[in-house]
Design a protein around this motif. Structure first.
Motif, PDB file in Angstrom:
ATOM      1  N   GLY A 148      39.789  34.093  40.504  1.00 31.14           N
ATOM      2  CA  GLY A 148      41.227  34.350  40.480  1.00 31.14           C
ATOM      3  C   GLY A 148      42.097  33.117  40.585  1.00 31.14           C
ATOM      4  N   PRO A 149      41.887  32.213  41.558  1.00 30.84           N
ATOM      5  CA  PRO A 149      42.754  31.031  41.677  1.00 30.84           C
ATOM      6  C   PRO A 149      42.778  30.186  40.403  1.00 30.84           C
ATOM      7  CG  PRO A 149      41.476  31.335  43.671  1.00 30.84           C
ATOM      8  CD  PRO A 149      40.936  32.320  42.686  1.00 30.84           C
ATOM      9  N   TYR A 150      41.624  29.972  39.811  1.00 25.29           N
ATOM     10  CA  TYR A 150      41.582  29.181  38.579  1.00 25.29           C
ATOM     11  C   TYR A 150      42.341  29.885  37.457  1.00 25.29           C
ATOM     12  CZ  TYR A 150      39.802  27.390  34.155  1.00 25.29           C
ATOM     13  OH  TYR A 150      39.709  26.905  32.875  1.00 25.29           O
ATOM     14  N   MET A 151      42.095  31.201  37.291  1.00 27.98           N
ATOM     15  CA  MET A 151      42.748  31.933  36.208  1.00 27.98           C
ATOM     16  C   MET A 151      44.265  31.964  36.401  1.00 27.98           C
ATOM     17  SD  MET A 151      40.649  32.732  33.889  1.00 27.98           S
ATOM     18  CE  MET A 151      41.781  33.782  32.972  1.00 27.98           C
ATOM     19  N   ARG A 152      44.731  32.127  37.629  1.00 29.43           N
ATOM     20  CA  ARG A 152      46.181  32.135  37.862  1.00 29.43           C
ATOM     21  C   ARG A 152      46.792  30.781  37.507  1.00 29.43           C
ATOM     22  NH1 ARG A 152      44.735  35.823  42.009  1.00 29.43           N
ATOM     23  NH2 ARG A 152      44.234  34.144  43.442  1.00 29.43           N
ATOM     24  N   LYS A 153      46.082  29.693  37.817  1.00 30.91           N
ATOM     25  CA  LYS A 153      46.577  28.369  37.477  1.00 30.91           C
ATOM     26  C   LYS A 153      46.649  28.193  35.956  1.00 30.91           C
ATOM     27  CE  LYS A 153      43.873  24.778  37.897  1.00 30.91           C
ATOM     28  NZ  LYS A 153      43.044  23.683  38.474  1.00 30.91           N
ATOM     29  N   VAL A 154      45.614  28.656  35.267  1.00 28.18           N
ATOM     30  CA  VAL A 154      45.591  28.533  33.803  1.00 28.18           C
ATOM     31  C   VAL A 154      46.681  29.390  33.180  1.00 28.18           C
ATOM     32  CG1 VAL A 154      44.254  29.070  31.734  1.00 28.18           C
ATOM     33  CG2 VAL A 154      43.149  27.925  33.665  1.00 28.18           C
ATOM     34  N   LEU A 155      46.835  30.620  33.661  1.00 24.19           N
ATOM     35  CA  LEU A 155      47.823  31.520  33.075  1.00 24.19           C
ATOM     36  C   LEU A 155      49.242  31.069  33.374  1.00 24.19           C
ATOM     37  CD1 LEU A 155      46.123  34.959  33.796  1.00 24.19           C
ATOM     38  CD2 LEU A 155      46.112  33.656  31.657  1.00 24.19           C
ATOM     39  N   ALA A 156      49.429  30.336  34.468  1.00 28.38           N
ATOM     40  CA  ALA A 156      50.770  29.848  34.820  1.00 28.38           C
ATOM     41  C   ALA A 156      51.300  28.835  33.806  1.00 28.38           C
ATOM     42  CB  ALA A 156      50.755  29.219  36.213  1.00 28.38           C
ATOM     43  N   THR A 157      50.428  28.280  32.974  1.00 31.46           N
ATOM     44  CA  THR A 157      50.880  27.343  31.956  1.00 31.46           C
ATOM     45  C   THR A 157      51.666  28.040  30.853  1.00 31.46           C
ATOM     46  OG1 THR A 157      48.872  27.570  30.598  1.00 31.46           O
ATOM     47  CG2 THR A 157      48.835  25.918  32.366  1.00 31.46           C
ATOM     48  N   GLY A 158      51.522  29.344  30.746  1.00 32.18           N
ATOM     49  CA  GLY A 158      52.211  30.095  29.703  1.00 32.18           C
ATOM     50  C   GLY A 158      51.536  30.044  28.356  1.00 32.18           C
ATOM     51  N   ARG A 159      50.392  29.406  28.262  1.00 33.94           N
ATOM     52  CA  ARG A 159      49.701  29.277  26.972  1.00 33.94           C
ATOM     53  C   ARG A 159      48.945  30.532  26.583  1.00 33.94           C
ATOM     54  NH1 ARG A 159      45.727  24.611  27.726  1.00 33.94           N
ATOM     55  NH2 ARG A 159      45.222  25.163  25.549  1.00 33.94           N
ATOM     56  N   PHE A 160      48.711  31.431  27.535  1.00 34.95           N
ATOM     57  CA  PHE A 160      47.874  32.604  27.263  1.00 34.95           C
ATOM     58  C   PHE A 160      48.587  33.884  27.723  1.00 34.95           C
ATOM     59  CE2 PHE A 160      45.155  28.972  28.396  1.00 34.95           C
ATOM     60  CZ  PHE A 160      44.505  28.765  27.173  1.00 34.95           C
ATOM     61  N   PRO A 161      49.702  34.228  27.085  1.00 37.54           N
ATOM     62  CA  PRO A 161      50.479  35.383  27.553  1.00 37.54           C
ATOM     63  C   PRO A 161      49.738  36.711  27.420  1.00 37.54           C
ATOM     64  CG  PRO A 161      51.323  34.567  25.463  1.00 37.54           C
ATOM     65  CD  PRO A 161      50.354  33.555  25.941  1.00 37.54           C
ATOM     66  N   ARG A 162      48.909  36.853  26.390  1.00 35.72           N
ATOM     67  CA  ARG A 162      48.178  38.123  26.250  1.00 35.72           C
ATOM     68  C   ARG A 162      47.089  38.255  27.297  1.00 35.72           C
ATOM     69  NH1 ARG A 162      51.187  35.694  22.249  1.00 35.72           N
ATOM     70  NH2 ARG A 162      52.225  37.365  21.067  1.00 35.72           N
ATOM     71  N   LEU A 163      46.418  37.150  27.603  1.00 40.93           N
ATOM     72  CA  LEU A 163      45.434  37.202  28.680  1.00 40.93           C
ATOM     73  C   LEU A 163      46.102  37.513  30.012  1.00 40.93           C
ATOM     74  CD1 LEU A 163      43.074  34.200  27.840  1.00 40.93           C
ATOM     75  CD2 LEU A 163      42.618  36.640  27.575  1.00 40.93           C
ATOM     76  N   ALA A 164      47.321  37.024  30.193  1.00 42.82           N
ATOM     77  CA  ALA A 164      48.055  37.340  31.419  1.00 42.82           C
ATOM     78  C   ALA A 164      48.330  38.837  31.505  1.00 42.82           C
ATOM     79  CB  ALA A 164      49.369  36.554  31.464  1.00 42.82           C
ATOM     80  N   LYS A 165      48.665  39.453  30.371  1.00 38.11           N
ATOM     81  CA  LYS A 165      48.863  40.900  30.367  1.00 38.11           C
ATOM     82  C   LYS A 165      47.593  41.635  30.756  1.00 38.11           C
ATOM     83  CE  LYS A 165      52.630  41.539  27.018  1.00 38.11           C
ATOM     84  NZ  LYS A 165      53.004  42.225  25.749  1.00 38.11           N
ATOM     85  N   VAL A 166      46.477  41.151  30.226  1.00 37.74           N
ATOM     86  CA  VAL A 166      45.199  41.774  30.567  1.00 37.74           C
ATOM     87  C   VAL A 166      44.947  41.685  32.065  1.00 37.74           C
ATOM     88  CG1 VAL A 166      42.691  41.597  30.298  1.00 37.74           C
ATOM     89  CG2 VAL A 166      44.177  41.405  28.292  1.00 37.74           C
ATOM     90  N   MET A 167      45.203  40.506  32.640  1.00 39.80           N
ATOM     91  CA  MET A 167      44.883  40.297  34.047  1.00 39.80           C
ATOM     92  C   MET A 167      45.818  41.059  34.976  1.00 39.80           C
ATOM     93  SD  MET A 167      44.266  36.684  36.010  1.00 39.80           S
ATOM     94  CE  MET A 167      43.744  36.629  37.728  1.00 39.80           C
ATOM     95  N   PHE A 168      47.110  41.119  34.627  1.00 44.47           N
ATOM     96  CA  PHE A 168      48.090  41.663  35.566  1.00 44.47           C
ATOM     97  C   PHE A 168      48.596  43.062  35.216  1.00 44.47           C
ATOM     98  CE2 PHE A 168      48.769  36.956  35.879  1.00 44.47           C
ATOM     99  CZ  PHE A 168      48.233  36.810  37.152  1.00 44.47           C
ATOM    100  N   GLU A 169      48.408  43.496  33.967  1.00 50.74           N
ATOM    101  CA  GLU A 169      48.985  44.768  33.570  1.00 50.74           C
ATOM    102  C   GLU A 169      47.952  45.815  33.147  1.00 50.74           C
ATOM    103  OE1 GLU A 169      52.053  44.334  30.639  1.00 50.74           O
ATOM    104  OE2 GLU A 169      52.789  42.444  31.496  1.00 50.74           O
ATOM    105  N   ALA A 170      46.779  45.380  32.705  1.00 53.29           N
ATOM    106  CA  ALA A 170      45.799  46.337  32.179  1.00 53.29           C
ATOM    107  C   ALA A 170      45.228  47.210  33.291  1.00 53.29           C
ATOM    108  CB  ALA A 170      44.671  45.598  31.480  1.00 53.29           C
TER     109      ALA A 170
END
Length: 257
Positions: free
Chosen positions: A187-209
């Motif tokens: 989780g900590p690594y993925m949150r750091k990566v997703l915070a860059t904004g480069r992977f908005p769809r992956l962020a949806k998967v992680m936080f909304e799916a």
């Protein structure tokens, strides 16, 4: 080595022995070994040891490990209850899909032997015949090529979905971490990566799916496939292979059990 397939070869004549043997006993022992430790645990020597017999005795019943694997697959396909003739095609294919998934859950090694050329054992051929019969003769599938296309699509989904599910279970066993524990650790690594904004769809998967269980995902994917087939059958001029004028027959039968 015999040129006859193992299905057509008679078993050796029965002889008085403190340790009786038969193909059924050999296949049962091999399946138990594979269920416990995977296909790496299956060999003529190990099966013989499990039965308390000498390896050379087994060669009268099976000549190679490949023959033994074929017999194991065929035995598992004999466990799957097939739909009654005349069952609605969607309901019939759903039952078959669930049957394959359940068999693979009981015998995870099965996924390593799925696909490729169809298996030729009596149970496997019965399974293929019954699967084709769910569509053959129905107006939505006017030719055998239409049947092959639809059945092949469903089985490709089933085999792929089941392989993914078994792979996840194997990874969990190998790592000692459940899916939830793995997600928490990464989780900590993925949150750091997703915070860059480069992977908005992956962020949806992680936080909304809705992270539902494997059975629910399997049913959802199967519905997508069956809905797609149903919609395709209603399309004007539908032809296998996408041709509006010349149906193209597959070069082989659909990947069987």
């Amino acid at each position: 080595m015999s040129n006859e397939p193992v299905w057509d070869r008679p078993e050796p004549p029965s002889k008085p022995s403190p340790i009786p043997l038969s193909r059924d006993l050999i296949v049962g022992a091999a399946i138990r070994l594979a269920d416990e430790g995977g296909l790496d645990e299956v060999s003529i020597r190990k099966v013989a040891a499990a039965l308390g017999a000498g390896p050379m005795r087994l060669y009268g019943y099976v000549e190679t490990k490949d023959e033994l694997l074929d017999l194991m697959v065929d035995e598992v396909y004999g466990e799957i209850t097939l739909p009654e003739p005349g069952t609605d095609w969607r309901a019939a294919l759903t039952r078959i899909a669930h049957g394959v998934r359940a068999a693979a859950k009981r015998h995870p090694w099965l996924v390593d032997l799925l696909g490729g050329r169809p298996h030729r054992g009596p149970n496997s051929l019965t399974h293929i015949e019954a699967t084709l019969a769910t569509l053959d003769g129905r107006p939505e599938f006017p030719t055998i090529d239409h049947v092959l296309g639809a059945v092949g699509t469903v089985m490709a989904y089933v085999h792929g979905a089941v392989r993914n599910e078994i792979a996840e279970a194997r990874e969990e066993q190998a790592s000692g971490m459940t899916e939830e524990q793995w997600q928490a650790a990464s989780g900590p690594y993925m949150r750091k990566v997703l915070a860059t904004g480069r992977f908005p769809r992956l962020a949806k998967v992680m936080f909304e799916a809705e992270h539902t269980n494997a059975a629910a995902w399997f049913d959802t994917g199967l519905d997508y496939v069956l809905n797609g087939i149903a919609a395709t059958t209603r399309s004007p001029g539908w032809r296998p292979g996408g041709s509006a004028t010349a149906p193209s027959a597959p070069s082989t039968a659909p990947a069987g059990p």
